[in-house]
Design a protein around this motif. Sequence first.
Motif, PDB file in Angstrom:
ATOM      1  N   ALA A   1       0.840  -1.210   0.000  1.00  0.00           N
ATOM      2  CA  ALA A   1       0.000   0.000   0.000  1.00  0.00           C
ATOM      3  C   ALA A   1       0.870   1.253   0.000  1.00  0.00           C
ATOM      4  O   ALA A   1       0.573   2.232  -0.688  1.00  0.00           O
ATOM      5  CB  ALA A   1      -0.916  -0.002   1.216  1.00  0.00           C
ATOM      6  N   LEU A   2       1.957   1.204   0.762  1.00  0.00           N
ATOM      7  CA  LEU A   2       2.857   2.364   0.830  1.00  0.00           C
ATOM      8  C   LEU A   2       3.640   2.564  -0.464  1.00  0.00           C
ATOM      9  O   LEU A   2       4.016   3.689  -0.801  1.00  0.00           O
ATOM     10  CB  LEU A   2       3.818   2.198   2.008  1.00  0.00           C
ATOM     11  N   LYS A   3       3.892   1.470  -1.171  1.00  0.00           N
ATOM     12  CA  LYS A   3       4.551   1.612  -2.472  1.00  0.00           C
ATOM     13  C   LYS A   3       3.622   2.282  -3.473  1.00  0.00           C
ATOM     14  O   LYS A   3       4.051   3.077  -4.309  1.00  0.00           O
ATOM     15  CB  LYS A   3       4.968   0.228  -2.994  1.00  0.00           C
ATOM     16  N   VAL A   4       2.353   1.929  -3.376  1.00  0.00           N
ATOM     17  CA  VAL A   4       1.358   2.524  -4.284  1.00  0.00           C
ATOM     18  C   VAL A   4       1.128   3.993  -3.952  1.00  0.00           C
ATOM     19  O   VAL A   4       1.004   4.826  -4.844  1.00  0.00           O
ATOM     20  CB  VAL A   4       0.021   1.743  -4.189  1.00  0.00           C
ATOM     21  N   HIS A   5       1.087   4.283  -2.654  1.00  0.00           N
ATOM     22  CA  HIS A   5       0.835   5.662  -2.209  1.00  0.00           C
ATOM     23  C   HIS A   5       1.652   5.919  -0.939  1.00  0.00           C
ATOM     24  O   HIS A   5       1.267   5.537   0.158  1.00  0.00           O
ATOM     25  CB  HIS A   5      -0.657   5.867  -1.938  1.00  0.00           C
ATOM     26  N   ARG A   6       2.795   6.540  -1.101  1.00  0.00           N
ATOM     27  CA  ARG A   6       3.755   6.701  -0.003  1.00  0.00           C
ATOM     28  C   ARG A   6       3.229   7.548   1.151  1.00  0.00           C
ATOM     29  O   ARG A   6       3.670   7.415   2.280  1.00  0.00           O
ATOM     30  CB  ARG A   6       5.054   7.319  -0.528  1.00  0.00           C
ATOM     31  N   SER A   7       2.298   8.428   0.858  1.00  0.00           N
ATOM     32  CA  SER A   7       1.793   9.332   1.902  1.00  0.00           C
ATOM     33  C   SER A   7       0.593   8.751   2.658  1.00  0.00           C
ATOM     34  O   SER A   7      -0.130   9.479   3.330  1.00  0.00           O
ATOM     35  CB  SER A   7       1.405  10.674   1.275  1.00  0.00           C
ATOM     36  N   ASN A   8       0.389   7.444   2.539  1.00  0.00           N
ATOM     37  CA  ASN A   8      -0.734   6.800   3.212  1.00  0.00           C
ATOM     38  C   ASN A   8      -0.409   6.623   4.692  1.00  0.00           C
ATOM     39  O   ASN A   8       0.223   5.645   5.104  1.00  0.00           O
ATOM     40  CB  ASN A   8      -1.021   5.439   2.559  1.00  0.00           C
ATOM     41  N   ALA A   9      -0.847   7.569   5.526  1.00  0.00           N
ATOM     42  CA  ALA A   9      -0.526   7.546   6.957  1.00  0.00           C
ATOM     43  C   ALA A   9      -1.130   6.340   7.657  1.00  0.00           C
ATOM     44  O   ALA A   9      -0.522   5.746   8.547  1.00  0.00           O
ATOM     45  CB  ALA A   9      -1.016   8.835   7.615  1.00  0.00           C
ATOM     46  N   GLU A  10      -2.344   5.967   7.221  1.00  0.00           N
ATOM     47  CA  GLU A  10      -3.016   4.823   7.848  1.00  0.00           C
ATOM     48  C   GLU A  10      -2.214   3.541   7.627  1.00  0.00           C
ATOM     49  O   GLU A  10      -1.996   2.764   8.564  1.00  0.00           O
ATOM     50  CB  GLU A  10      -4.421   4.652   7.282  1.00  0.00           C
ATOM     51  N   ALA A  11      -1.746   3.335   6.412  1.00  0.00           N
ATOM     52  CA  ALA A  11      -0.960   2.136   6.102  1.00  0.00           C
ATOM     53  C   ALA A  11       0.347   2.138   6.881  1.00  0.00           C
ATOM     54  O   ALA A  11       0.783   1.103   7.392  1.00  0.00           O
ATOM     55  CB  ALA A  11      -0.681   2.065   4.605  1.00  0.00           C
ATOM     56  N   PHE A  12       0.954   3.300   6.985  1.00  0.00           N
ATOM     57  CA  PHE A  12       2.229   3.412   7.720  1.00  0.00           C
ATOM     58  C   PHE A  12       2.043   3.049   9.194  1.00  0.00           C
ATOM     59  O   PHE A  12       2.813   2.259   9.754  1.00  0.00           O
ATOM     60  CB  PHE A  12       2.778   4.829   7.586  1.00  0.00           C
ATOM     61  N   ASN A  13       1.021   3.629   9.814  1.00  0.00           N
ATOM     62  CA  ASN A  13       0.777   3.361  11.240  1.00  0.00           C
ATOM     63  C   ASN A  13       0.400   1.904  11.481  1.00  0.00           C
ATOM     64  O   ASN A  13       0.868   1.279  12.454  1.00  0.00           O
ATOM     65  CB  ASN A  13      -0.336   4.281  11.759  1.00  0.00           C
ATOM     66  N   LYS A  14      -0.433   1.356  10.598  1.00  0.00           N
ATOM     67  CA  LYS A  14      -0.833  -0.042  10.755  1.00  0.00           C
ATOM     68  C   LYS A  14       0.331  -0.989  10.512  1.00  0.00           C
ATOM     69  O   LYS A  14       0.434  -2.061  11.128  1.00  0.00           O
ATOM     70  CB  LYS A  14      -1.998  -0.363   9.812  1.00  0.00           C
ATOM     71  N   LEU A  15       1.226  -0.599   9.615  1.00  0.00           N
ATOM     72  CA  LEU A  15       2.426  -1.408   9.374  1.00  0.00           C
ATOM     73  C   LEU A  15       3.268  -1.500  10.636  1.00  0.00           C
ATOM     74  O   LEU A  15       3.713  -2.585  11.029  1.00  0.00           O
ATOM     75  CB  LEU A  15       3.244  -0.797   8.228  1.00  0.00           C
ATOM     76  N   LYS A  16       3.493  -0.359  11.287  1.00  0.00           N
ATOM     77  CA  LYS A  16       4.288  -0.341  12.510  1.00  0.00           C
ATOM     78  C   LYS A  16       3.626  -1.167  13.606  1.00  0.00           C
ATOM     79  O   LYS A  16       4.285  -1.895  14.356  1.00  0.00           O
ATOM     80  CB  LYS A  16       4.499   1.107  12.982  1.00  0.00           C
ATOM     81  N   GLU A  17       2.306  -1.057  13.710  1.00  0.00           N
ATOM     82  CA  GLU A  17       1.576  -1.834  14.713  1.00  0.00           C
ATOM     83  C   GLU A  17       1.709  -3.334  14.444  1.00  0.00           C
ATOM     84  O   GLU A  17       1.910  -4.129  15.375  1.00  0.00           O
ATOM     85  CB  GLU A  17       0.098  -1.442  14.697  1.00  0.00           C
ATOM     86  N   ALA A  18       1.606  -3.715  13.190  1.00  0.00           N
ATOM     87  CA  ALA A  18       1.710  -5.133  12.828  1.00  0.00           C
ATOM     88  C   ALA A  18       3.115  -5.667  13.095  1.00  0.00           C
ATOM     89  O   ALA A  18       3.278  -6.795  13.576  1.00  0.00           O
ATOM     90  CB  ALA A  18       1.341  -5.326  11.358  1.00  0.00           C
ATOM     91  N   GLU A  19       4.112  -4.861  12.792  1.00  0.00           N
ATOM     92  CA  GLU A  19       5.497  -5.288  13.035  1.00  0.00           C
ATOM     93  C   GLU A  19       5.753  -5.462  14.523  1.00  0.00           C
ATOM     94  O   GLU A  19       6.416  -6.430  14.945  1.00  0.00           O
ATOM     95  CB  GLU A  19       6.468  -4.263  12.440  1.00  0.00           C
ATOM     96  N   ARG A  20       5.214  -4.536  15.334  1.00  0.00           N
ATOM     97  CA  ARG A  20       5.368  -4.666  16.785  1.00  0.00           C
ATOM     98  C   ARG A  20       4.630  -5.903  17.305  1.00  0.00           C
ATOM     99  O   ARG A  20       5.161  -6.646  18.149  1.00  0.00           O
ATOM    100  CB  ARG A  20       4.858  -3.408  17.493  1.00  0.00           C
ATOM    101  N   ALA A  21       3.433  -6.116  16.810  1.00  0.00           N
ATOM    102  CA  ALA A  21       2.652  -7.281  17.246  1.00  0.00           C
ATOM    103  C   ALA A  21       3.363  -8.577  16.869  1.00  0.00           C
ATOM    104  O   ALA A  21       3.384  -9.538  17.649  1.00  0.00           O
ATOM    105  CB  ALA A  21       1.264  -7.243  16.623  1.00  0.00           C
ATOM    106  N   LYS A  22       3.963  -8.604  15.700  1.00  0.00           N
ATOM    107  CA  LYS A  22       4.705  -9.788  15.250  1.00  0.00           C
ATOM    108  C   LYS A  22       5.877 -10.065  16.194  1.00  0.00           C
ATOM    109  O   LYS A  22       6.147 -11.217  16.570  1.00  0.00           O
ATOM    110  CB  LYS A  22       5.207  -9.587  13.821  1.00  0.00           C
ATOM    111  N   GLN A  23       6.572  -9.008  16.583  1.00  0.00           N
ATOM    112  CA  GLN A  23       7.702  -9.171  17.504  1.00  0.00           C
ATOM    113  C   GLN A  23       7.243  -9.695  18.869  1.00  0.00           C
ATOM    114  O   GLN A  23       7.908 -10.538  19.467  1.00  0.00           O
ATOM    115  CB  GLN A  23       8.430  -7.833  17.674  1.00  0.00           C
ATOM    116  N   VAL A  24       6.105  -9.180  19.332  1.00  0.00           N
ATOM    117  CA  VAL A  24       5.567  -9.649  20.619  1.00  0.00           C
ATOM    118  C   VAL A  24       5.258 -11.138  20.537  1.00  0.00           C
ATOM    119  O   VAL A  24       5.592 -11.910  21.454  1.00  0.00           O
ATOM    120  CB  VAL A  24       4.290  -8.864  20.995  1.00  0.00           C
ATOM    121  N   TRP A  25       4.635 -11.555  19.447  1.00  0.00           N
ATOM    122  CA  TRP A  25       4.310 -12.965  19.265  1.00  0.00           C
ATOM    123  C   TRP A  25       5.581 -13.807  19.165  1.00  0.00           C
ATOM    124  O   TRP A  25       5.654 -14.922  19.710  1.00  0.00           O
ATOM    125  CB  TRP A  25       3.465 -13.154  18.013  1.00  0.00           C
TER     126      TRP A  25
END
Length: 347
Positions: free
Chosen positions: A123-147
């Motif tokens: 999503a960020l490659k398609v539209h780099r200024s997508n704040a929602e995708a950026f924030n959700k990406l960070k959340e998913a990466e953190r959740a993955k690390q927790v798991w």
Amino acid sequence: MRSGLADAKKKQEMKERAKTANKLGTAAFKNGDFESAIQHYTTAMEMDDEDIAYITNRAAVYLQMEKYKECIEDCDKAVEKGIELGSDHKMIARVLTRKGTAFVKMAKCSKDYEPAIEAYRRALKVHRSNAEAFNKLKEAERAKQVWERREFIDPKISDEEREKGDEFFEEKMYADAIKQYTEAIKRNPEDPKAYSNRAACYNKLGAFPNGLEDAEKCIELDPKFSGGYIRKAEVEFYLKEYDNVMKTYVEGLNHDPNNQELRHGVTSCIQEINKANRGDVTPKELKERQAKGMEDPEIRNILTDPVIRQVMSDLEENLSAAQKQMKNPVIQSKIQKLIGAGIVQMK
């Protein structure tokens, strides 16, 4: 020509009907009537397959209904169709973000976050200024690390690693023991024994800040476990902070009154305090002790008290006057603090 015009008119009518169906779907969605919303959006899609908004809207309903697989299928259709039609890149990015969210909702282990992370990154490659995708990406990466950390934890393996560390410790191979205890902690961060044992290694190697940190973590995890107090006192003893040593041993004995190592530590501490109070120390040791004492804000405050300064003077020149003043428990406590710090010497 008439046939072409008729086809164009019919197509336009179908598009208008699709818009009407889409509006009905949106109204139903807002009212919580998800089944009706699905029907209306499906009708809109059948009437006009050149507008991916209808597919994305249905995907949003599926997401709300917790039908995540259906949501993902619609998102894939919308992206494929959107690329074919040259649709707005912001809309495609929004669809990919929705797809990632569906994957997150289904996640039950660290690997389940990988397709979500991939969708957000796309999503960020398609539209780099997508704040929602950026924030959700960070959340998913953190959740993955927790798991990943959660999945890595295994108390049984932790015990095995700690036992290997114990073997190295017995052989005085402290650096190797630290590596094993560190692995044990990774496998079970809640094991106070591993922290206590690693603190013992750090203390043996003279890495006292690390030893103190592990000892305090051990006490935090299990205040009733004696090892943390013993290791903490070892550091304080080395630093000649005998008042703190005594407090640490006493605190440990409050939880484990019969622990012989704690009892022996109290005896050793008292001997050192008495030795220092008698002046039975080298000039270098006395100087170090006094310098340490002057780092204590309480000591510095006591020394600014004019009454205490007079008592200190009387201890040198007018002992009877000093003894009279020392009957005051407050003054006695302050003078005792100075004695403990080596500032006042009693012969």
